[in-house]
Motif scaffolding. Structure first.
Motif, PDB file in Angstrom:
ATOM      1  N   THR A  29       0.802  -1.231   0.000  1.00 40.96           N
ATOM      2  CA  THR A  29       0.000   0.000   0.000  1.00 40.96           C
ATOM      3  C   THR A  29       0.832   1.278   0.000  1.00 40.96           C
ATOM      4  OG1 THR A  29      -0.120  -0.053   2.417  1.00 40.96           O
ATOM      5  CG2 THR A  29      -1.902  -1.129   1.213  1.00 40.96           C
ATOM      6  N   ALA A  30       2.162   1.135   0.089  1.00 43.32           N
ATOM      7  CA  ALA A  30       3.012   2.324   0.225  1.00 43.32           C
ATOM      8  C   ALA A  30       2.830   3.310  -0.926  1.00 43.32           C
ATOM      9  CB  ALA A  30       4.480   1.912   0.343  1.00 43.32           C
ATOM     10  N   LEU A  31       2.548   2.794  -2.133  1.00 46.52           N
ATOM     11  CA  LEU A  31       2.404   3.677  -3.286  1.00 46.52           C
ATOM     12  C   LEU A  31       1.010   4.309  -3.402  1.00 46.52           C
ATOM     13  CD1 LEU A  31       4.323   2.201  -6.356  1.00 46.52           C
ATOM     14  CD2 LEU A  31       4.983   4.037  -4.818  1.00 46.52           C
ATOM     15  N   ASN A  32       0.070   3.863  -2.535  1.00 47.15           N
ATOM     16  CA  ASN A  32      -1.289   4.417  -2.624  1.00 47.15           C
ATOM     17  C   ASN A  32      -1.294   5.935  -2.487  1.00 47.15           C
ATOM     18  OD1 ASN A  32      -2.149   1.828  -2.897  1.00 47.15           O
ATOM     19  ND2 ASN A  32      -3.288   1.722  -0.986  1.00 47.15           N
ATOM     20  N   MET A  33      -0.452   6.456  -1.568  1.00 48.25           N
ATOM     21  CA  MET A  33      -0.395   7.900  -1.347  1.00 48.25           C
ATOM     22  C   MET A  33       0.259   8.610  -2.532  1.00 48.25           C
ATOM     23  SD  MET A  33      -1.523   9.965   0.977  1.00 48.25           S
ATOM     24  CE  MET A  33      -1.608   9.188   2.582  1.00 48.25           C
ATOM     25  N   ALA A  34       1.026   7.839  -3.323  1.00 47.51           N
ATOM     26  CA  ALA A  34       1.735   8.433  -4.459  1.00 47.51           C
ATOM     27  C   ALA A  34       1.010   8.227  -5.783  1.00 47.51           C
ATOM     28  CB  ALA A  34       3.145   7.840  -4.550  1.00 47.51           C
ATOM     29  N   LEU A  35      -0.152   7.574  -5.752  1.00 49.35           N
ATOM     30  CA  LEU A  35      -0.836   7.253  -7.013  1.00 49.35           C
ATOM     31  C   LEU A  35      -1.146   8.498  -7.843  1.00 49.35           C
ATOM     32  CD1 LEU A  35      -3.300   4.311  -6.204  1.00 49.35           C
ATOM     33  CD2 LEU A  35      -1.087   4.235  -7.343  1.00 49.35           C
ATOM     34  N   LEU A 151      -0.088   1.172   7.559  1.00 47.13           N
ATOM     35  CA  LEU A 151       0.900   2.223   7.798  1.00 47.13           C
ATOM     36  C   LEU A 151       1.536   2.721   6.504  1.00 47.13           C
ATOM     37  CD1 LEU A 151       2.016   3.633  10.344  1.00 47.13           C
ATOM     38  CD2 LEU A 151       3.875   1.972  10.373  1.00 47.13           C
ATOM     39  N   GLY A 152       1.404   1.905   5.429  1.00 47.19           N
ATOM     40  CA  GLY A 152       1.999   2.269   4.141  1.00 47.19           C
ATOM     41  C   GLY A 152       1.685   3.691   3.700  1.00 47.19           C
ATOM     42  N   PRO A 153       0.399   4.075   3.627  1.00 49.16           N
ATOM     43  CA  PRO A 153       0.070   5.439   3.193  1.00 49.16           C
ATOM     44  C   PRO A 153       0.596   6.527   4.137  1.00 49.16           C
ATOM     45  CG  PRO A 153      -1.847   4.012   3.012  1.00 49.16           C
ATOM     46  CD  PRO A 153      -0.811   3.239   3.769  1.00 49.16           C
ATOM     47  N   THR A 154       0.632   6.231   5.438  1.00 54.83           N
ATOM     48  CA  THR A 154       1.099   7.240   6.407  1.00 54.83           C
ATOM     49  C   THR A 154       2.583   7.547   6.217  1.00 54.83           C
ATOM     50  OG1 THR A 154      -0.554   6.542   8.037  1.00 54.83           O
ATOM     51  CG2 THR A 154       1.332   7.770   8.866  1.00 54.83           C
ATOM     52  N   LEU A 155       3.416   6.499   6.240  1.00 56.78           N
ATOM     53  CA  LEU A 155       4.868   6.704   6.107  1.00 56.78           C
ATOM     54  C   LEU A 155       5.223   7.230   4.723  1.00 56.78           C
ATOM     55  CD1 LEU A 155       6.368   3.559   7.910  1.00 56.78           C
ATOM     56  CD2 LEU A 155       6.208   5.896   8.769  1.00 56.78           C
ATOM     57  N   SER A 156       4.578   6.679   3.689  1.00 54.03           N
ATOM     58  CA  SER A 156       4.912   7.122   2.334  1.00 54.03           C
ATOM     59  C   SER A 156       4.470   8.563   2.103  1.00 54.03           C
ATOM     60  CB  SER A 156       4.273   6.201   1.294  1.00 54.03           C
ATOM     61  OG  SER A 156       2.863   6.204   1.403  1.00 54.03           O
ATOM     62  N   PHE A 297      -5.774  17.659   1.139  1.00 58.30           N
ATOM     63  CA  PHE A 297      -4.634  17.656   2.050  1.00 58.30           C
ATOM     64  C   PHE A 297      -3.367  17.267   1.295  1.00 58.30           C
ATOM     65  CE2 PHE A 297      -7.989  16.891   5.325  1.00 58.30           C
ATOM     66  CZ  PHE A 297      -7.686  17.968   6.147  1.00 58.30           C
ATOM     67  N   SER A 298      -2.224  17.685   1.799  1.00 60.73           N
ATOM     68  CA  SER A 298      -0.945  17.234   1.245  1.00 60.73           C
ATOM     69  C   SER A 298      -0.749  15.764   1.602  1.00 60.73           C
ATOM     70  CB  SER A 298       0.205  18.055   1.836  1.00 60.73           C
ATOM     71  OG  SER A 298       0.336  17.784   3.222  1.00 60.73           O
ATOM     72  N   ALA A 299       0.203  15.090   0.942  1.00 65.52           N
ATOM     73  CA  ALA A 299       0.480  13.677   1.232  1.00 65.52           C
ATOM     74  C   ALA A 299       0.884  13.490   2.686  1.00 65.52           C
ATOM     75  CB  ALA A 299       1.576  13.165   0.302  1.00 65.52           C
ATOM     76  N   ALA A 300       1.716  14.407   3.209  1.00 66.82           N
ATOM     77  CA  ALA A 300       2.179  14.298   4.597  1.00 66.82           C
ATOM     78  C   ALA A 300       1.019  14.449   5.569  1.00 66.82           C
ATOM     79  CB  ALA A 300       3.249  15.349   4.876  1.00 66.82           C
ATOM     80  N   MET A 301       0.157  15.440   5.332  1.00 73.71           N
ATOM     81  CA  MET A 301      -0.981  15.679   6.227  1.00 73.71           C
ATOM     82  C   MET A 301      -1.968  14.519   6.156  1.00 73.71           C
ATOM     83  SD  MET A 301      -1.986  17.770   8.464  1.00 73.71           S
ATOM     84  CE  MET A 301      -3.449  17.677   9.522  1.00 73.71           C
ATOM     85  N   ALA A 302      -2.193  14.003   4.960  1.00 67.32           N
ATOM     86  CA  ALA A 302      -3.097  12.853   4.804  1.00 67.32           C
ATOM     87  C   ALA A 302      -2.558  11.660   5.592  1.00 67.32           C
ATOM     88  CB  ALA A 302      -3.243  12.496   3.330  1.00 67.32           C
ATOM     89  N   GLY A 303      -1.236  11.464   5.520  1.00 70.37           N
ATOM     90  CA  GLY A 303      -0.613  10.376   6.273  1.00 70.37           C
ATOM     91  C   GLY A 303      -0.774  10.557   7.768  1.00 70.37           C
ATOM     92  N   LEU A 304      -0.624  11.779   8.249  1.00 66.94           N
ATOM     93  CA  LEU A 304      -0.751  12.061   9.686  1.00 66.94           C
ATOM     94  C   LEU A 304      -2.182  11.848  10.172  1.00 66.94           C
ATOM     95  CD1 LEU A 304       1.527  15.221  10.001  1.00 66.94           C
ATOM     96  CD2 LEU A 304       2.000  12.921  10.870  1.00 66.94           C
ATOM     97  N   ILE A 305      -3.165  12.129   9.314  1.00 70.12           N
ATOM     98  CA  ILE A 305      -4.572  11.916   9.693  1.00 70.12           C
ATOM     99  C   ILE A 305      -4.840  10.423   9.925  1.00 70.12           C
ATOM    100  CG2 ILE A 305      -6.943  11.984   8.766  1.00 70.12           C
ATOM    101  CD1 ILE A 305      -6.203  14.699   7.509  1.00 70.12           C
ATOM    102  N   LEU A 306      -4.146   9.568   9.189  1.00 66.71           N
ATOM    103  CA  LEU A 306      -4.321   8.122   9.342  1.00 66.71           C
ATOM    104  C   LEU A 306      -3.490   7.538  10.483  1.00 66.71           C
ATOM    105  CD1 LEU A 306      -4.266   7.051   5.570  1.00 66.71           C
ATOM    106  CD2 LEU A 306      -6.257   7.525   7.001  1.00 66.71           C
ATOM    107  N   LEU A 307      -2.563   8.329  11.025  1.00 64.73           N
ATOM    108  CA  LEU A 307      -1.626   7.828  12.036  1.00 64.73           C
ATOM    109  C   LEU A 307      -2.301   7.364  13.330  1.00 64.73           C
ATOM    110  CD1 LEU A 307       1.364   7.304  12.546  1.00 64.73           C
ATOM    111  CD2 LEU A 307       1.576   9.636  13.427  1.00 64.73           C
ATOM    112  N   PRO A 308      -3.286   8.097  13.905  1.00 69.80           N
ATOM    113  CA  PRO A 308      -3.904   7.636  15.150  1.00 69.80           C
ATOM    114  C   PRO A 308      -4.547   6.256  15.029  1.00 69.80           C
ATOM    115  CG  PRO A 308      -4.440   9.948  14.770  1.00 69.80           C
ATOM    116  CD  PRO A 308      -3.768   9.456  13.529  1.00 69.80           C
ATOM    117  N   GLY A 309      -5.159   5.972  13.882  1.00 70.11           N
ATOM    118  CA  GLY A 309      -5.742   4.647  13.674  1.00 70.11           C
ATOM    119  C   GLY A 309      -4.673   3.569  13.688  1.00 70.11           C
ATOM    120  N   ASN A 310      -3.535   3.847  13.046  1.00 75.80           N
ATOM    121  CA  ASN A 310      -2.421   2.898  13.057  1.00 75.80           C
ATOM    122  C   ASN A 310      -1.850   2.738  14.460  1.00 75.80           C
ATOM    123  OD1 ASN A 310      -2.486   2.440  10.245  1.00 75.80           O
ATOM    124  ND2 ASN A 310      -1.367   4.329   9.867  1.00 75.80           N
TER     125      ASN A 310
END
Length: 484
Positions: A29-35, A151-156, A297-310
């Protein structure tokens, strides 16, 4: 009777296998944020870009059942090191890719490595730890299976915002190099090398079956089911799987022993895992698209929004694993499946082009609180019912279906998302881009919620399996590990 094999460093072996699997599953899923970045760079549509995820899962689904056979031909050490080296080659190829085709090829090579490591991990962990410690160990493994793709989308997202998407592969490559060196010094063999006859028709039928099924599901994102490019592979896949199943049941030494499905708790646990992975991978591809294209949202902000769930998943997995050994699976799986349904109903109702981000954070936390309570108990309870000689077959069957679930979830989610966008765009011609994306994602969550309802119904049929079934079979002699 003991089902355990003694090794020098069981925790070290578990660490190597889990980290190798984590990097591979993170890659799903790491590339999902980069699609969106990749779509712009290579001028391709979402249906084409999603092959970076679906193609990865397709290779895993084809290779995992074959790995059950390879584990009887090659030592654990050779398979693990080979898997890590192949994954490294794929990561480097993808990082250097000058075109989308080369990027996809790198992803597929990387998937071959992950397809070798995943079944080995499950089988080895069942063999090197006693049954009374399995809950805790499988809790950590459950964390790997659910946290890595989540975690793939968050870190990526952070990597893409600070560097660029190829660095996702460069970081993976560094970990693969370090882990390969470590594995060379610490991995031991624990598999029984019997070198059974290789049945090429089984390999062919398995490849056609799983390959055709996933290809058809993936093509649905851009074509109607009446198109030959969809129903042709779908029909070939279904026929291939039926013939594969019939052949396995008639063989004395099947490639994958489907008799594992005669154990009812294994079958139900595998179904729960299948639906859980389907939900995780669907969510993992939809939410980054929604956060970036609808809420802007930016990729970084989108990743941070998913972080609490992870974070919920990270904290809860070891706790659930430890409590599982005392409480059993039923209380976790039933309550967890209800919580998953609540999380998806919340997503279905709150998603729009103006949704406050705290609502997405809360819904994602609820979803993963429930997922964590379902996945590990379902998997451990399922595998606990099998006798030791079926561990490799049970692991292969479960891991294969998990990859099919991931590919199906990704493909169907994008298909439903695309249909939702088209329907909303036709009904509201003046709608903005973000509104159309939000409508498509909301529509897709109706599908995910339906899956949650099915999982909740199955949960009520789960009972505790304590491994007692092993005693009813002829006892196996515990073999000393063969080094190599």
């Amino acid at each position: 009777m003991s089902t355990q094999i003694q090794v020098k460093n069981p925790k070290t072996m578990a660490f190597i296998l889990m980290l190798g699997a984590f990097i591979g599953l993170f890659g799903e899923t790491a590339l999902n944020m980069a699609l969106t970045n990749i779509m712009d760079q290579y001028t391709i549509k979402a249906g084409t870009a999603q092959w970076l995820t679906t193609g990865y899962l397709l290779v895993l689904a084809i290779l995992v059942p074959i790995t059950a056979l390879l584990m009887r031909w090659y030592t654990t050490r050779k398979l693990v090191i080979g898997g890590l080296v192949i994954s490294l080659a794929g990561a480097i190829l993808a990082a250097l890719s000058p075109s989308f085709v080369v990027l996809l090829l790198g992803r597929l090579v990387q998937a071959v490595g992950t397809g070798l490591i995943l079944p080995v991990m499950t089988t080895v962990l069942l063999i090197i730890f006693p049954i009374h410690r399995r809950g805790a160990v499988m809790g950590i493994m459950g964390l790997v299976i659910t946290l890595a793709p989540a975690l793939g989308p968050t870190l990526s997202g952070v990597i893409i915002s600070t560097l660029d998407w190829p660095y996702i592969f460069w970081f993976s490559a560094i970990f693969y190099v370090l882990l390969t060196i470590y594995a060379m010094t610490k991995m031991e063999n624990v598999s029984d090398i019997t070198k059974p006859k290789i049945d090429f028709p089984s390999i062919l039928l398995s490849t056609i079956g799983f390959g055709g099924l996933i290809y058809a599901l993936s093509t649905l994102a851009e074509k109607a089911i009446t198109a030959p490019v969809v129903w042709g592979p779908l029909l070939a896949g279904i026929i291939g799987l039926l013939l594969f199943g019939l052949r396995q049941m008639k063989m004395e030494q099947p490639m994958v022993n489907l008799r594992v499905f005669k154990y009812p708790m294994f079958t139900l646990g595998t179904m729960m895992m299948f639906l859980g992975i389907l939900i995780i991978l669907s969510t993992a591809i939809l939410l980054p698209l929604y956060l970036k294209s609808a809420l802007l949202f930016s990729a970084a902000m989108a990743g941070l929004i998913l972080l609490p769930g992870n974070a919920v998943n990270f904290v809860m997995s070891p706790i659930v694993g430890a409590l599982f050994d005392k409480s059993g699976p039923r209380v976790f799986i039933i309550s967890g499946s209800i919580i998953v349904l609540i999380g998806n109903i919340m997503f279905m109702n709150v998603i729009s082009a103006t949704t406050p981000n705290w609502q997405i954070i809360v819904a994602f936390m609820i979803l993963f609180f429930g997922i964590t309570m379902v996945m590990m108990p379902a998997q451990t309870n399922a595998l606990n019912q099998l006798p030791r000689q079926f561990y490799a077959d049970g692991s292969a069957a479960m891991n294969t279906l998990n990859q099919v679930a991931g590919a199906a979830g990704t493909a169907i989610a994008i298909t439903v998302f695309t249909a939702g966008q088209k329907g909303y765009g036709a009904a509201f011609p003046d709608a903005s881009g973000p509104e159309i994306v939000a409508a498509g994602v909301s529509y897709a969550f109706y599908f995910i919620t339906a899956i949650s309802v099915i999982a909740m119904v199955i949960a009520f049929f789960i009972k505790k399996s304590n491994g007692g079934e092993v005693k009813s079979l002829a006892p196996l002699k515990t073999k000393k590990p063969v080094h190599g």
